[in-house]
Write a protein that holds these residues in place. Structure first.
Motif, short mmCIF file in Angstrom:
data_model
loop_
_atom_site.label_atom_id
_atom_site.label_comp_id
_atom_site.label_asym_id
_atom_site.label_seq_id
_atom_site.Cartn_x
_atom_site.Cartn_y
_atom_site.Cartn_z
N ARG A 271 32.37 -27.28 7.43
CA ARG A 271 32.24 -25.97 6.79
C ARG A 271 31.03 -25.23 7.34
NH1 ARG A 271 31.28 -26.93 0.66
NH2 ARG A 271 30.49 -24.80 0.95
N ASP B 58 26.69 -21.63 3.57
CA ASP B 58 26.84 -20.45 2.71
C ASP B 58 25.58 -19.59 2.79
OD1 ASP B 58 29.35 -21.26 1.72
OD2 ASP B 58 28.39 -22.58 0.24
N LEU C 236 23.05 -18.78 1.00
CA LEU C 236 22.39 -19.23 -0.22
C LEU C 236 21.01 -18.62 -0.41
CD1 LEU C 236 23.27 -23.04 -0.03
CD2 LEU C 236 24.28 -21.34 -1.57
N SER D 24 19.33 -17.92 5.28
CA SER D 24 20.73 -18.16 5.63
C SER D 24 21.34 -16.97 6.35
CB SER D 24 21.56 -18.46 4.38
OG SER D 24 21.01 -19.51 3.62
N TYR E 87 24.68 -14.99 9.14
CA TYR E 87 25.76 -14.18 8.58
C TYR E 87 26.60 -13.63 9.72
CZ TYR E 87 28.22 -10.38 6.25
OH TYR E 87 29.19 -9.53 5.78
N GLN F 267 21.51 -26.66 1.99
CA GLN F 267 22.89 -26.68 1.51
C GLN F 267 23.23 -28.03 0.88
OE1 GLN F 267 25.40 -23.97 2.66
NE2 GLN F 267 26.66 -24.74 0.98
N GLU G 117 24.35 -28.43 -2.95
CA GLU G 117 25.65 -29.02 -3.29
C GLU G 117 25.47 -30.20 -4.26
OE1 GLU G 117 28.50 -27.77 -2.59
OE2 GLU G 117 27.85 -26.27 -1.15
N LYS H 283 25.43 -22.09 -8.77
CA LYS H 283 24.71 -21.51 -7.65
C LYS H 283 25.16 -20.06 -7.47
CE LYS H 283 28.00 -23.37 -4.23
NZ LYS H 283 28.16 -24.25 -3.04
N ILE I 17 25.67 -17.11 -4.67
CA ILE I 17 25.78 -16.79 -3.25
C ILE I 17 25.32 -15.35 -3.04
CG2 ILE I 17 27.35 -16.63 -1.28
CD1 ILE I 17 27.07 -19.45 -2.32
N LYS J 169 27.92 -10.00 0.02
CA LYS J 169 28.23 -9.56 1.37
C LYS J 169 27.32 -8.41 1.79
CE LYS J 169 32.03 -7.71 4.19
NZ LYS J 169 31.27 -6.53 4.68
#
Length: 291
Positions: free
Chosen positions: A159, A162, A164, A168, A172, A236, A240, A249, A251, A254
């Protein structure tokens, strides 16, 4: 200017900022006489070659300092400015912490050690991966891959990370995942598959059951992004673990991720971030890697 993001919070707008993402990061004096030093330009490809080799040696020393060594695994390559179809690579059987400029190997387009540079063996898997990347992404100057602890732990999930935390957002729309572990890379085909998974724009790839791979317009950027991505894999994994115990959590939206990425993932800014490590390595090693 501001607006509401997807989480219902107020977001900043790019329209109110300087068009140059790097210029948003720093301030000088009113007279405009203070300038931020960025990637230097050169009047000779041979001078640029020496600069690249110095920064590549520092990048490998940094990996050693970070504990990224895993036996003979791990390789950095940088395109040579004198012979653009050649690239510099670390030798096969030397610890990252011992690397100097004179130990770097120049690899030809046929995958063999060139007479210029150190006469030492190179990692075969590194050749198959990096040659494919340099061919598929000619605009990229450097590529970095090794088996760091948090990167290979997170890679098991296949994966992307994210969004987070603020850091991070470096990744993107700037990361990919190669979801097919076919064993140790010992063929042109597998190297081409990894290069294809990166796509035309991404500077980071999570190789499932393997580790991390990052690219850069400079070796400084590639190595900074690698360290940043490994730390974010650590974040991460911790998040998790907490989420598995029913701790919710959040996120980053966008809109906010895009706004932040527009400033922090700029290549010159990533280059500058590594200069802090470069200067520290100069002090700690008394410039030993420049030999």
């Amino acid at each position: 200017m501001a607006s509401l993001n997807g989480n219902g919070n107020v977001s900043q707008r790019l329209e109110a900022l300087d068009n140059d993402p790097l210029r948003r990061a720093w301030r000088g004096n009113k007279e405009g006489t203070i300038e931020l030093k960025t990637v230097p330009s050169f009047d000779s490809p041979y001078k640029e070659r020496e600069w690249i080799r110095a920064h590549m040696a520092a990048a490998l020393r940094y990996w050693g300092k970070m504990g990224f060594g895993e036996g003979i695994a791990g390789h950095i390559t940088v395109r040579d400015p004198v012979l653009p179809d050649h690239y510099w690579m670390n030798p096969f059987e030397e610890h990252f912490s011992t690397i100097t400029k004179s130990m770097l190997v120049l690899v030809g387009p046929d995958g063999y050690v060139s007479p210029e540079g150190a006469q030492a063996p190179i990692n075969a898997a590194g050749f198959y991966i990096h040659s494919a990347i340099h061919k598929a992404r000619p605009e990229i100057k450097a590529a970095a891959h090794c088996h760091s602890i948090y990167g290979k732990a997170w890679s098991v999930f296949g994966r992307p990370i994210d969004m987070l935390v603020q850091d991070s957002c470096l990744f993107y729309e700037n990361q990919s995942v190669y979801k097919s572990f076919g064993g140790v890379v010992l063929s042109h085909e597998e190297g081409a598959n990894i290069a294809s998974a990166l796509g035309p724009k991404s500077k980071a790839c999570i190789l499932q059951n393997h580790g991390l791979l990052t690219l850069g317009d400079t070796v400084d950027e590639a190595v900074y992004l690698f360290g940043a991505l490994d730390r974010l894999c650590h974040v991460q994994l911790m998040v998790e673990a907490a989420a598995a115990n029913n701790i919710p959590k959040t996120i980053i939206s966008k809109e906010d991720a895009e706004f932040t990425a527009n400033s922090i993932k700029e290549s010159r800014r990533n280059y500058i971030k590594f200069q802090l490590e470069y200067k520290l390595l100069l002090q700690e090693t008394k410039g030993a890697f420049l030999q």
